[in-house]
Design a protein around this motif. Structure first.
Motif, short mmCIF file in Angstrom:
data_model
loop_
_atom_site.label_atom_id
_atom_site.label_comp_id
_atom_site.label_asym_id
_atom_site.label_seq_id
_atom_site.Cartn_x
_atom_site.Cartn_y
_atom_site.Cartn_z
N LYS A 151 29.34 -27.44 -23.97
CA LYS A 151 28.03 -27.60 -24.60
C LYS A 151 27.07 -26.66 -23.91
O LYS A 151 27.01 -26.62 -22.67
N ILE A 152 26.32 -25.89 -24.69
CA ILE A 152 25.39 -24.90 -24.13
C ILE A 152 24.02 -25.15 -24.74
O ILE A 152 23.86 -25.21 -25.95
N SER A 153 23.02 -25.29 -23.87
CA SER A 153 21.67 -25.63 -24.32
C SER A 153 20.64 -24.68 -23.73
O SER A 153 20.82 -24.16 -22.62
N MET A 154 19.56 -24.46 -24.46
CA MET A 154 18.36 -23.76 -23.98
C MET A 154 18.70 -22.38 -23.44
O MET A 154 18.48 -22.07 -22.27
N ALA A 155 19.21 -21.52 -24.32
CA ALA A 155 19.55 -20.16 -23.92
C ALA A 155 19.07 -19.18 -24.97
O ALA A 155 18.93 -19.52 -26.15
N GLY A 156 18.82 -17.93 -24.55
CA GLY A 156 18.58 -16.88 -25.52
C GLY A 156 19.84 -16.63 -26.33
O GLY A 156 19.81 -16.57 -27.55
N TYR A 157 20.97 -16.51 -25.62
CA TYR A 157 22.30 -16.36 -26.23
C TYR A 157 23.18 -17.51 -25.73
O TYR A 157 23.29 -17.72 -24.51
N GLY A 158 23.80 -18.24 -26.66
CA GLY A 158 24.72 -19.29 -26.22
C GLY A 158 25.96 -18.70 -25.59
O GLY A 158 26.23 -18.88 -24.40
N ILE A 159 26.73 -17.95 -26.39
CA ILE A 159 27.92 -17.24 -25.92
C ILE A 159 27.80 -15.80 -26.37
O ILE A 159 27.56 -15.53 -27.55
N SER A 160 27.98 -14.87 -25.44
CA SER A 160 27.92 -13.45 -25.76
C SER A 160 29.21 -12.79 -25.29
O SER A 160 29.61 -12.95 -24.13
N LYS A 169 36.17 -21.92 -29.32
CA LYS A 169 36.41 -23.06 -30.22
C LYS A 169 35.86 -24.36 -29.63
O LYS A 169 35.73 -24.52 -28.42
N ASN A 170 35.51 -25.27 -30.51
CA ASN A 170 35.13 -26.65 -30.17
C ASN A 170 33.93 -26.72 -29.22
O ASN A 170 33.84 -27.62 -28.39
N ASN A 171 33.01 -25.78 -29.35
CA ASN A 171 31.81 -25.79 -28.52
C ASN A 171 30.62 -26.33 -29.31
O ASN A 171 30.53 -26.16 -30.52
N ILE A 172 29.70 -26.97 -28.59
CA ILE A 172 28.42 -27.39 -29.16
C ILE A 172 27.35 -26.48 -28.57
O ILE A 172 27.22 -26.39 -27.34
N TYR A 197 30.07 -26.24 -33.36
CA TYR A 197 28.90 -26.86 -34.00
C TYR A 197 27.66 -26.26 -33.37
O TYR A 197 27.40 -26.43 -32.18
N LEU A 198 26.88 -25.54 -34.18
CA LEU A 198 25.67 -24.87 -33.71
C LEU A 198 24.48 -25.46 -34.44
O LEU A 198 24.43 -25.45 -35.68
N PHE A 199 23.50 -25.98 -33.70
CA PHE A 199 22.30 -26.48 -34.36
C PHE A 199 21.07 -26.15 -33.55
O PHE A 199 21.15 -25.83 -32.36
N GLN A 200 19.90 -26.20 -34.23
CA GLN A 200 18.63 -25.73 -33.67
C GLN A 200 18.77 -24.27 -33.24
O GLN A 200 18.37 -23.88 -32.14
#
Length: 586
Positions: A151-160, A169-172, A197-200
């Motif tokens: 789970k990755i929160s509050m970033a400019g880029y989640g995964i780069s 796979k299977n990341n929020i 699952y990507l939201f906001q």
């Protein structure tokens, strides 16, 4: 013979090399309660810092990280596996040490594995990144790295991914500007991105840049701002975009000028464009719902087939679609609850590209579960939707009633019920008439004092919907002083309970200023759904606990919530207020 001996020698050296890596590989541990005794090969001697453990690790090592919050920046070595105890309790929190740009909470090589962490960066604005993957050494074994179950929160880029080979796979991923960003310098770079699952997401959900390529499937993306893209593919690398769902974006899916593929996706509730494509793109078996411009051709001639556009201002824009591209109700089980399975008599079943097959071997369905990346399931035979937007008028002793027509493929007729008792229960004794039209004229006898109507929708199999709202009149005299019943109304939300979204509907007798708010059980404001002047009529508003742009609270817990409507007329006088409860279950 010499060639065979040489090849055998190379194979032997390769096996020895691999065996050496396996032999030297060590399992190490990190825990806030460890004694920090190198080489950290047991929980009792675990390091209390992730980087402390990485600093003595070598290629092939595995590091297990226990529950706890780790305030540190992590830079992995080549070929390292790092597994956290789970996103609920194993946290890498860099908010107090990160910068607003060029900061990476985790930096990994493309031969590494990262799994089981909640990574909190700092802000969704700027160039800071949750996980950055860069290429490994040129002499590496070149096995594909993995980023999964994080789970990755509050970033400019989640995964780069910077010219890396990854399975993601299977990341929020939540509250970021860019969800997953794949950058490739040549077409050999291929990332597999699925079940995320990507939201906001503010700017871009999943994107491939330059020559980067991606196999992108089974992702759910909910955007928040008005200028953004759900999925976009690069300018020269070929990507496959299958079975994704994109909600609330400006451009749902944009496929490049190279022959990228967009197949079996659903795009819903976009402000601008559903699927943006060029003449070279392969765009088949998609459904676009409630979008201003469903399918937009940027250049060339029409080259897309077996798609559906429904409830769009312009289903197919800048070209004339052929007969395989439809504009019909897809009959989804429950779009509001993100259930995109097709109902039993949906016109999307076996209506896709005949050269593409579903998992059960039949011709492909159009939509989210069609094609080889889809799902085999049993189609449910559901009742039609409840008829909505009833309007009633009374002229002398003549009642006129209209309502919105049902659009299901298997719709058959309406049953209209009437009674002299308010809030009556429908049954065979008050069935007035059956009709396949969406309007009715009723001539009243002169002795009635009150009259009320409800109706239901019936399909070809005999399934009957729940009854509609009730409309009616109080007849104070035969010809004068007729009073319409329920001129203002706030209806119970549907579905209820709900997760993550529900519809709240209401009726206005006349033009006025409407405020529709949602509060939690403590009376604290959660969301402002409506705050504007509206004309008389029937309205439906979506309340979605994920990605509410006007939410005071962005992530709501299970429980009871209250929604309230307040209406003021054009003289700024309050004319109607009401509130109801609804239940969120996660």
């Amino acid at each position: 013979m010499k060639t065979k001996i040489f090849l055998l020698l190379l194979l032997s050296l390769y096996i020895v090399n691999c065996t050496l890596y396996i032999t030297l590989a060590t399992v190490r541990y990190v825990s806030p309660t460890g004694s920090s005794t190198p080489p950290y090969t047991s929980w009792e001697t675990a390091a209390d810092s992730i980087m402390e453990c990485i600093n003595i690790s070598v290629f092939g090592d595995t590091i297990y990280v226990a529950n706890g919050t780790y305030i540190e920046k992590v830079t992995m070595i080549h070929g390292l596996t790092m597994i956290g105890a789970g996103i609920d309790s194993c946290i890498i929190d860099t908010r107090t040490i990160s910068q607003f740009s060029d900061f990476n909470a985790i930096t990994m090589k493309d031969e590494c594995i990262v799994e089981g962490f909640h990574i909190i960066v700092r802000s969704s604005i700027g160039g800071n990144t949750g996980i950055l993957s860069i290429p490994g050494p040129e002499d590496s074994l070149d096995f594909q790295g993995k980023i999964m179950n994080n789970k990755i929160s509050m970033a400019g880029y989640g995964i780069s991914s910077d010219n890396s080979f990854l399975t993601i796979k299977n990341n929020i991923i939540e509250d970021v500007s860019y969800g997953i960003d794949v950058f490739g310098l040549d077409t050999s770079v291929l990332d597999t991105i699925y079940n995320n699952y990507l939201f906001q997401i503010k700017t871009s959900g999943i994107s491939t840049a330059l020559a980067g390529r991606g196999i992108i499937f089974n992702n759910l993306i909910e955007m928040t701002s008005t200028i953004n893209q759900g999925i976009s593919t690069g300018s020269s690398g070929t990507s496959q975009v299958y079975n994704n769902f994109v909600l609330d974006s400006y451009v749902g899916i944009s496929v490049g000028a190279v022959p990228d593929q967009a197949v079996c996706n659903i795009v819903s509730n976009n402000l601008g464009y559903g699927i943006w494509f060029s003449e070279q793109s392969i765009v088949n078996n998609n459904i676009v719902l409630g979008v201003q411009n469903g399918y937009y051709l940027s250049d060339g001639i029409q080259n897309i087939y077996f798609n559906n556009a429904w409830n769009c201002d312009y289903g197919y824009y800048n070209f004339t679609p052929d007969s395989t591209n439809l504009e019909v109700d897809p009959m989804l089980v429950n779009e509001d609850s993100l259930d995109f399975h097709l109902q039993k008599y949906s016109p999307m079943i076996d209506a896709g590209d005949p050269l593409i097959f579903d998992k059960d071997g039949t011709r492909s369905d159009i939509g989210f579960y069609g094609g080889p990346y889809g799902e085999s399931y049993s189609y449910l035979d559901l009742a039609p939707r409840v008829p909505v937007n009833l309007n009633a008028t009374l002229d002398s002793l003549t009642v006129g009633i209209t309502w919105n027509k049902n659009t299901e493929a298997d719709f058959n007729h309406y049953n209209v019920y009437r009674d002299t008792t308010k809030n009556f229960i429908i049954d065979s004794t008050n069935l007035f008439v059956s009709t396949d039209r969406n309007n009715l004229i009723d001539f009243l006898p002169d002795y009635l004092e009150k009259i009320y109507y409800k109706l239901t929708a019936i399909d070809n199999q005999g399934n009957e919907s729940e009854p509609s709202e009730e409309v009616g009149f109080i007849l104070t005299s035969i010809t004068d002083n007729k009073q319409t019943i329920s001129d203002y109304r706030l209806y119970q939300n549907y579905p209820n309970p709900f997760n993550p979204s529900t519809k709240i509907s209401y009726r206005l007798k006349e033009r006025g200023y409407v405020k529709l708010y949602v509060y939690d059980i403590k009376g604290e404001l959660v969301s402002v759904l409506v705050n504007q002047t509206q004309e008389a009529g029937y309205y439906e508003v979506d309340f979605n606990v994920k990605g509410q742009t006007s939410n005071v609270q962005s992530d709501l817990a299970s429980g009871i919530y209250i929604y309230q409507i307040m209406v003021r007329n054009e003289k700024d006088i309050p004319v109607f207020t009401d509130m109801k409860k609804m239940l969120l279950i996660k």
